[in-house]
Scaffold this motif. Structure first.
Motif, PDB file in Angstrom:
ATOM      1  N   SER A   7       0.849  -1.185   0.000  1.00  0.00           N
ATOM      2  CA  SER A   7       0.000   0.000   0.000  1.00  0.00           C
ATOM      3  C   SER A   7       0.891   1.243   0.000  1.00  0.00           C
ATOM      4  O   SER A   7       2.109   1.138   0.167  1.00  0.00           O
ATOM      5  N   GLY A   8       0.253   2.397  -0.177  1.00  0.00           N
ATOM      6  CA  GLY A   8       0.972   3.662  -0.097  1.00  0.00           C
ATOM      7  C   GLY A   8       1.312   4.305  -1.418  1.00  0.00           C
ATOM      8  O   GLY A   8       1.851   5.410  -1.456  1.00  0.00           O
ATOM      9  N   ARG A  19       5.760   6.971   0.885  1.00  0.00           N
ATOM     10  CA  ARG A  19       6.221   5.843   1.670  1.00  0.00           C
ATOM     11  C   ARG A  19       5.332   4.640   1.380  1.00  0.00           C
ATOM     12  O   ARG A  19       4.129   4.673   1.648  1.00  0.00           O
ATOM     13  N   LEU A  20       5.938   3.609   0.847  1.00  0.00           N
ATOM     14  CA  LEU A  20       5.223   2.369   0.581  1.00  0.00           C
ATOM     15  C   LEU A  20       5.318   1.455   1.787  1.00  0.00           C
ATOM     16  O   LEU A  20       6.344   1.437   2.481  1.00  0.00           O
ATOM     17  N   SER A  21       4.251   0.704   2.007  1.00  0.00           N
ATOM     18  CA  SER A  21       4.226  -0.277   3.081  1.00  0.00           C
ATOM     19  C   SER A  21       3.938  -1.655   2.515  1.00  0.00           C
ATOM     20  O   SER A  21       3.216  -1.787   1.521  1.00  0.00           O
ATOM     21  N   CYS A  22       4.487  -2.648   3.164  1.00  0.00           N
ATOM     22  CA  CYS A  22       4.248  -4.046   2.791  1.00  0.00           C
ATOM     23  C   CYS A  22       3.924  -4.795   4.072  1.00  0.00           C
ATOM     24  O   CYS A  22       4.811  -5.045   4.891  1.00  0.00           O
ATOM     25  N   VAL A  79       7.194  -3.988   6.170  1.00  0.00           N
ATOM     26  CA  VAL A  79       8.395  -3.470   5.516  1.00  0.00           C
ATOM     27  C   VAL A  79       8.018  -2.175   4.809  1.00  0.00           C
ATOM     28  O   VAL A  79       6.919  -2.064   4.251  1.00  0.00           O
ATOM     29  N   TYR A  80       8.921  -1.218   4.822  1.00  0.00           N
ATOM     30  CA  TYR A  80       8.644   0.092   4.231  1.00  0.00           C
ATOM     31  C   TYR A  80       9.657   0.424   3.145  1.00  0.00           C
ATOM     32  O   TYR A  80      10.785  -0.053   3.158  1.00  0.00           O
ATOM     33  N   LEU A  81       9.226   1.279   2.247  1.00  0.00           N
ATOM     34  CA  LEU A  81      10.139   1.874   1.280  1.00  0.00           C
ATOM     35  C   LEU A  81       9.839   3.373   1.253  1.00  0.00           C
ATOM     36  O   LEU A  81       8.806   3.795   0.731  1.00  0.00           O
ATOM     37  N   GLN A  82      10.721   4.144   1.861  1.00  0.00           N
ATOM     38  CA  GLN A  82      10.610   5.600   1.830  1.00  0.00           C
ATOM     39  C   GLN A  82      11.260   6.103   0.557  1.00  0.00           C
ATOM     40  O   GLN A  82      12.439   5.835   0.312  1.00  0.00           O
TER      41      GLN A  82
END
Length: 129
Positions: A7-8, A19-22, A79-82
């Protein structure tokens, strides 16, 4: 095996941030390394970043180094991806993958372990000029 939901994603202008979230469901989250990959229309899936099982080591594709940051929160199984300083070429569907990577693996080789990974459904990121 982990079930993953990304998401995100969304629409953002050049230079903006997302910011993506997993979110992972499963009882073995802490055993897995996680990676973010992306696929633009008409192109093959591309490696973006990965993080090892305990968050100590990360690896990034050259074009995102210094702009993207991968992290994990084991308490939240997420898990995130900023993503900062976004460019139009970052436009793609972003996928989260979970893989078992031997602990002694050098970070530069993480991307090679996701061929048989569990994947989410992806989240669209569109960067407009």
């Amino acid at each position: 095996q982990e079930q993953l939901v990304e998401s995100g994603g969304g629409l953002v202008q050049v230079g903006g941030s997302l910011r993506l979230s997993c979110a992972a469901s499963g009882r073995t989250f802490s055993r897995y390394a996680f990676g973010w990959f992306r696929q633009a229309p008409g192109k093959e899936r591309q490696y973006v970043a990965a993080i090892n099982w305990n968050g100590e080591y990360t690896d990034y594709e050259d074009s995102v180094k210094g702009r993207f940051t991968i992290s994990r929160d084991d308490a939240k199984n997420t898990v995130y991806l900023q993503m900062n300083s976004l460019k139009t070429e970052d436009t793609a569907v972003y996928y989260c993958g979970a893989a078992l990577i031997p602990h002694a693996t050098f970070a530069a080789y993480y991307s090679e372990y996701f061929d048989d990974a569990s994947w989410g459904q992806g989240t669209q990121v569109t960067v407009s000029s």
